[in-house]
Structure formats: C-alpha cells, structure tokens
Design a protein around this motif. Structure first.
Motif, mmCIF file in Angstrom:
data_model
loop_
_atom_site.group_PDB
_atom_site.id
_atom_site.type_symbol
_atom_site.label_atom_id
_atom_site.label_comp_id
_atom_site.label_asym_id
_atom_site.label_seq_id
_atom_site.Cartn_x
_atom_site.Cartn_y
_atom_site.Cartn_z
ATOM 1 N N CYS A 1 10.848 -2.506 -3.587
ATOM 2 C CA CYS A 1 9.394 -2.386 -3.691
ATOM 3 C C CYS A 1 8.933 -1.268 -2.756
ATOM 4 O O CYS A 1 9.222 -1.299 -1.563
ATOM 5 C CB CYS A 1 8.725 -3.695 -3.303
ATOM 6 S SG CYS A 1 6.925 -3.577 -3.276
ATOM 7 N N LYS B 1 6.036 -0.700 -1.657
ATOM 8 C CA LYS B 1 4.939 -1.113 -0.784
ATOM 9 C C LYS B 1 5.450 -1.986 0.371
ATOM 10 O O LYS B 1 5.176 -1.710 1.530
ATOM 11 C CB LYS B 1 3.882 -1.867 -1.590
ATOM 12 C CG LYS B 1 2.675 -2.262 -0.764
ATOM 13 C CD LYS B 1 1.602 -2.892 -1.622
ATOM 14 C CE LYS B 1 0.407 -3.289 -0.760
ATOM 15 N NZ LYS B 1 -0.591 -3.995 -1.562
ATOM 16 N N CYS B 2 6.213 -3.043 0.051
ATOM 17 C CA CYS B 2 6.621 -3.980 1.103
ATOM 18 C C CYS B 2 8.109 -3.884 1.453
ATOM 19 O O CYS B 2 8.553 -4.470 2.430
ATOM 20 C CB CYS B 2 6.277 -5.412 0.711
ATOM 21 S SG CYS B 2 7.224 -6.040 -0.691
ATOM 22 N N GLU C 1 12.316 -1.183 -14.328
ATOM 23 C CA GLU C 1 10.950 -1.526 -13.945
ATOM 24 C C GLU C 1 10.879 -3.030 -13.767
ATOM 25 O O GLU C 1 11.248 -3.792 -14.646
ATOM 26 C CB GLU C 1 9.947 -1.088 -15.019
ATOM 27 C CG GLU C 1 9.716 0.387 -15.059
ATOM 28 C CD GLU C 1 8.570 0.764 -15.985
ATOM 29 O OE1 GLU C 1 7.959 -0.130 -16.595
ATOM 30 O OE2 GLU C 1 8.299 1.960 -16.092
ATOM 31 N N LYS D 1 8.362 -6.046 -11.395
ATOM 32 C CA LYS D 1 7.270 -6.238 -10.433
ATOM 33 C C LYS D 1 7.780 -7.012 -9.229
ATOM 34 O O LYS D 1 8.554 -7.950 -9.352
ATOM 35 C CB LYS D 1 6.118 -6.993 -11.077
ATOM 36 C CG LYS D 1 5.209 -6.108 -11.884
ATOM 37 C CD LYS D 1 3.931 -6.824 -12.228
ATOM 38 C CE LYS D 1 3.000 -5.879 -12.962
ATOM 39 N NZ LYS D 1 1.740 -6.502 -13.310
ATOM 40 N N CYS D 2 7.289 -6.602 -8.063
ATOM 41 C CA CYS D 2 7.611 -7.278 -6.815
ATOM 42 C C CYS D 2 6.948 -8.653 -6.810
ATOM 43 O O CYS D 2 5.774 -8.775 -7.145
ATOM 44 C CB CYS D 2 7.128 -6.446 -5.636
ATOM 45 S SG CYS D 2 7.346 -7.259 -4.047
ATOM 46 N N CYS E 1 4.050 -8.532 -3.721
ATOM 47 C CA CYS E 1 2.796 -7.782 -3.775
ATOM 48 C C CYS E 1 2.420 -7.298 -5.181
ATOM 49 O O CYS E 1 1.371 -6.694 -5.349
ATOM 50 C CB CYS E 1 2.840 -6.602 -2.798
ATOM 51 S SG CYS E 1 4.171 -5.462 -3.108
ATOM 52 N N VAL F 1 3.552 -4.881 -7.031
ATOM 53 C CA VAL F 1 3.772 -3.464 -7.313
ATOM 54 C C VAL F 1 5.093 -3.325 -8.075
ATOM 55 O O VAL F 1 6.031 -4.092 -7.863
ATOM 56 C CB VAL F 1 3.825 -2.666 -5.985
ATOM 57 C CG1 VAL F 1 4.229 -1.231 -6.215
ATOM 58 C CG2 VAL F 1 2.481 -2.729 -5.291
ATOM 59 N N PHE F 2 5.174 -2.321 -8.975
ATOM 60 C CA PHE F 2 6.427 -2.094 -9.680
ATOM 61 C C PHE F 2 7.491 -1.595 -8.704
ATOM 62 O O PHE F 2 7.231 -0.722 -7.875
ATOM 63 C CB PHE F 2 6.254 -1.084 -10.829
ATOM 64 C CG PHE F 2 5.697 -1.712 -12.059
ATOM 65 C CD1 PHE F 2 6.512 -2.448 -12.903
ATOM 66 C CD2 PHE F 2 4.354 -1.592 -12.364
ATOM 67 C CE1 PHE F 2 6.002 -3.042 -14.042
ATOM 68 C CE2 PHE F 2 3.827 -2.168 -13.493
ATOM 69 C CZ PHE F 2 4.661 -2.901 -14.338
ATOM 70 N N THR F 3 8.677 -2.163 -8.811
ATOM 71 C CA THR F 3 9.774 -1.765 -7.933
ATOM 72 C C THR F 3 10.396 -0.472 -8.435
ATOM 73 O O THR F 3 10.148 -0.042 -9.561
ATOM 74 C CB THR F 3 10.860 -2.854 -7.881
ATOM 75 O OG1 THR F 3 11.388 -3.050 -9.184
ATOM 76 C CG2 THR F 3 10.305 -4.158 -7.337
ATOM 77 N N ARG G 1 9.246 3.706 1.076
ATOM 78 C CA ARG G 1 7.838 3.356 1.309
ATOM 79 C C ARG G 1 7.002 4.585 1.625
ATOM 80 O O ARG G 1 5.868 4.702 1.213
ATOM 81 C CB ARG G 1 7.715 2.347 2.443
ATOM 82 C CG ARG G 1 7.939 0.923 1.988
ATOM 83 C CD ARG G 1 7.536 -0.027 3.068
ATOM 84 N NE ARG G 1 8.492 0.086 4.156
ATOM 85 C CZ ARG G 1 9.198 -0.915 4.648
ATOM 86 N NH1 ARG G 1 9.023 -2.109 4.177
ATOM 87 N NH2 ARG G 1 10.051 -0.727 5.613
#
Length: 188
Positions: A7, A9-10, A20, A22-23, A26, A28-30, A56
C-alpha cells in the motif's frame, strides 16, 4: 510463486496479491512491488522498511527497475571458489557476502533420515548416509540462495573466492557460505 503488493499510503504488505488490490487498512489501491513472496521475505527487515518508505514517498517506477536488476543478477549470478573467472575481469569489488543457515530438522525429517541412514548402514559396503546428506544439502542450498540474494542487492553479478563451513550437532545443522561480491565484465 506469490506476488507482493504494498500500500503506497500506509505501507501494508499483501501476500498472494494481484496487480490491483485495495488495502484493507486505508482502502487505497496497492502497488505490485516487483518482488515475489520468497524474495521479499528473504530481505533483511531494514531493507524491506526502506523499500516500503520509498514506495510511500516516490511511487513505484524506479523500484520496478531496481527489482528487475536484482532478480536478473540473482538468477544469472556467477559463482566461483577461485579468485578469478576465466574470460572476465573484476571491475568492482562490493565486499564480503554471507549466506548462513542454522537449520533445525523436525522430528519427522529426522525420522525419515534415520530410516534412510539405517538402510544404508545395513547394506554391504561403504555408502553415503543419504538421509543426513539430504538435510545438509537443503541447508546448503538455502545458505547459497541467501548469499546470492545479498550479492544481488549490492549490484554484483558474481561471487568469487567462495568457501563454506558446516557443522552438525544433534538436530541442528549450521552452514555458512561466504565469498566476495564483484561486478564482472567480459574481456574483449
């Protein structure tokens, strides 16, 4: 082999990832990191954290190229116990690399090895204790892969002057393999 997605973001790592996904933390797409599961988890923890932080902050483009180079170097690594390789010249020494394995064989593996060894002991003539040899071979192969992985991450395409040490005590097998990581170029 399973892909590793991260991810952006995190920094959460997903095993068995798709390109593709999703985390779960959060949403967001990984991003596919370019690493396979075995390669990712063989990296030192500090390096994995550095890669996650890079993703990140900067995205994935540069990391994909680095991951491809590392994978290519690891799979095409030249290994030699000599100080040189015929037809090649060492253009850069990248330091000593180690592959170390302390391998504890489980009860069933030891039992299987004991039966193989018993069969060899009861037969006439000198024979290898195949059960024990298989366990040592597994530990040695693991140590070699760790050494190649470390050299590839330093940018080496060869390891020269390879030496090995091993010891067996009870149900623990200790194997250390080491050499000098170098960049070789073909002599024209």
């Amino acid at each position: 082999m399973s892909k590793i997605n991260i991810c952006p973001k995190c920094g959460l790592v997903f095993k068995n990832g798709y390109d593709e996904q999703k985390c779960t933390d959060c949403g967001v797409f990984t991003i596919y990191s370019g690493y396979e599961e075995d390669d990712w988890y063989s990296l030192p923890r500090k390096e994995r954290d550095t890669i996650k932080e890079h993703i990140r902050q900067n995205g994935i483009a540069e990391l994909d190229e680095k991951a491809k180079n590392i994978a290519w170097n690891r799979s095409n690594m030249i290994l030699s116990s000599c100080a040189s390789v015929d037809g090649y010249c060492a253009v850069e020494q990248l330091g000593l690399v180690f592959g170390e394995c302390v391998f504890k064989s489980g009860f069933f593996k030891r039992l299987s090895a004991s039966f193989d060894n018993l069969d060899a002991l009861l037969s006439a003539g000198d024979q290898e204790l195949s059960g024990s040899a298989k366990l040592i071979d597994s530990a040695r192969e693991y140590a070699i892969n760790k050494m190649k992985n470390e050299a590839a991450h330093r940018g080496a395409n060869a390891i020269i002057g390879i030496d090995a040490e091993s010891s067996v005590g009870g149900d623990v097998i200790h194997v250390t393999i080491y050499g000098t990581a170098v960049k070789l170029e073909k002599i024209q």
